[in-house]
Design an enzyme around this catalytic site. Structure first.
Site, PDB file in Angstrom:
ATOM      1  N   THR A 177      77.040  17.402  14.247  1.00 29.53           N
ATOM      2  CA  THR A 177      76.622  16.976  15.585  1.00 29.53           C
ATOM      3  C   THR A 177      76.148  15.553  15.388  1.00 29.53           C
ATOM      4  OG1 THR A 177      75.974  19.120  16.509  1.00 29.53           O
ATOM      5  CG2 THR A 177      74.716  17.258  17.272  1.00 29.53           C
ATOM      6  N   VAL A 206      79.224  27.752  24.142  1.00 37.30           N
ATOM      7  CA  VAL A 206      78.437  26.545  24.387  1.00 37.30           C
ATOM      8  C   VAL A 206      77.224  26.582  23.469  1.00 37.30           C
ATOM      9  CG1 VAL A 206      77.071  25.280  26.095  1.00 37.30           C
ATOM     10  CG2 VAL A 206      79.211  26.383  26.781  1.00 37.30           C
ATOM     11  N   ASP A 208      73.668  24.441  21.621  1.00 34.30           N
ATOM     12  CA  ASP A 208      72.355  23.937  22.058  1.00 34.30           C
ATOM     13  C   ASP A 208      72.400  22.501  22.581  1.00 34.30           C
ATOM     14  OD1 ASP A 208      73.047  23.341  19.321  1.00 34.30           O
ATOM     15  OD2 ASP A 208      71.086  22.426  19.119  1.00 34.30           O
ATOM     16  N   THR A 228      70.233  19.221  15.325  1.00 31.19           N
ATOM     17  CA  THR A 228      71.524  19.576  14.761  1.00 31.19           C
ATOM     18  C   THR A 228      71.350  20.785  13.862  1.00 31.19           C
ATOM     19  OG1 THR A 228      73.299  18.942  13.268  1.00 31.19           O
ATOM     20  CG2 THR A 228      71.194  17.835  12.943  1.00 31.19           C
ATOM     21  N   GLY A 229      72.266  21.730  13.979  1.00 32.79           N
ATOM     22  CA  GLY A 229      72.177  22.924  13.151  1.00 32.79           C
ATOM     23  C   GLY A 229      72.707  24.123  13.901  1.00 32.79           C
TER      24      GLY A 229
HETATM   25  N1  ASP Z   1      74.083  22.410  16.960  1.00 37.27           N
HETATM   26  C1  ASP Z   1      75.529  22.334  17.024  1.00 37.27           C
HETATM   27  C2  ASP Z   1      76.027  23.520  17.783  1.00 37.27           C
HETATM   28  O1  ASP Z   1      75.586  24.615  17.506  1.00 37.27           O
HETATM   29  C3  ASP Z   1      76.187  22.271  15.709  1.00 37.27           C
HETATM   30  C4  ASP Z   1      75.514  21.441  14.657  1.00 37.27           C
HETATM   31  O2  ASP Z   1      74.631  20.669  14.942  1.00 37.27           O
HETATM   32  O3  ASP Z   1      75.867  21.562  13.491  1.00 37.27           O
HETATM   33  O4  ASP Z   1      76.890  23.367  18.597  1.00 37.27           O
END
Ligand code: ASP
Length: 311
Positions: A177, A206, A208, A228-229
């Site tokens: 992200t 969808v 976060d 992010t995560g």
């Molecule tokens: N948070 C993002 C999602 O779940 C993915 C990521 O940040 O790695 O869409």
């Protein structure tokens, strides 16, 4: 009118390549991408621009860089398509705009900004919002602009694992992200976040990122946050809003509040990842509970810095 030093932080995702498999060439390429995005945002702030414009500029630069999972280089769903989520929030009045599951605009964050600035809504999906973007003159490149072989190969690996009933737990393949938070010289904060989501996510999923208070949040009275995560956990623990709530109700600093949410609320509940956050005095923090997080930060008068691992 206040005139304080500006501050800016960016991230390119917490799903970093494992340190054991990172090469010096790749590391240099990621760091160059981070520096370019920091510069894009800092140029705005240095010229006296707003936090909203700065986070927009940084996120556009990250979306344009195919190494990161947003815009060009976004990951693929199980159906082999790219569905992007993005949002932006202005800490002055909590105005916010978001798009979910879009494919078409070169910079999904600009479409989110269009939702914020030209519609009475917060989050939009589907053809109508794409049409809105076209009418506003946003760039819509040919579909193959967004394709990268590395993301396609990652999907094939993930699908093969899914077929065998195995979990794909390589963060570099799954995640990513991009995001930015800024505090401008007037003490206004803003946040923007953009993503392709997860490799091998179900069509229509969808995350976060387009949910205010989960993966993106900004309010001058507390802070601006971009996450992010593992998006599902960020949503269930309302990560961004929780950091702000700890500051508002418990009087915690942005550093303590962000650390608590990332390490405890997310970290102890299968929510790998991290956040970048800034308060209205320009205090920055970038905690993560994963092996790494592509990140960069700069405060007025200091040299920009970038990092990937816990260094
Ligand atoms: N948070 C993002 C999602 O779940 C993915 C990521 O940040 O790695 O869409």
């Amino acid at each position: 009118m206040t005139n304080q030093p500006y501050a800016l932080a960016i991230h390119g995702g917490a799903g970093t390549i494992l340190k054991s498999t990172m090469t010096p060439e790749r590391e240099a390429a990621y760091k160059a991408g981070l520096h370019a995005a920091l510069k894009a945002g800092e140029d705005v702030l240095r010229a006296g621009g707003s936090a909203v414009d700065a986070v927009t500029a940084s996120v556009c630069a990250l979306e344009d860089e195919p190494l990161f999972n947003a815009g060009r280089g976004a990951v693929f769903t199980t159906a082999g398509r790219q569905e992007m989520d993005a949002s932006i929030m202005d800490g002055r009045d909590r105005s916010t705009g978001a798009v979910a599951g879009v494919f078409g605009p070169k910079n999904p964050v600009l479409l989110a900004r269009l939702v914020m600035e030209t519609t009475p809504h917060v989050c939009m999906i589907g053809d109508h919002v794409l049409e809105l973007g076209r009418k506003a003159g946003l760039e819509f490149p040919e579909a193959d602009y967004f394709f990268t072989q590395a993301r396609w190969d990652a999907l094939q690996d993930t699908l093969a694992m899914q077929a065998k009933g195995e979990d794909d737990d390589d963060p570099a393949r799954r995640h990513g992200t991009v995001g930015a938070v800024a505090c401008d010289r007037q003490g206004n904060v803003a946040a923007a976040t953009s993503t392709g989501g997860w490799t091998g996510k179900m069509p229509g999923r969808v995350g976060d990122t387009p949910m205010p208070g989960a993966g993106n949040f900004a309010e001058n009275a507390t802070c601006a946050v971009s996450g992010t995560g593992h998006g599902e956990v960020f949503i269930r623990y309302t990560a961004g809003a929780e950091i702000a709530a700890r500051m508002r109700h418990r009087g915690e600093s942005v550093i303590d509040a962000a650390r608590h949410v990332v390490m405890q609320d997310l970290g102890q509940n299968d929510g790998s990842g991290g956040v970048i956050a800034v308060d209205a005095k320009g205090v920055l923090t970038l905690p993560f509970n994963s092996e790494g997080m592509y990140r960069g930060w700069v405060q007025e008068g200091t040299a920009p810095e970038v990092a990937i691992y816990d260094e």
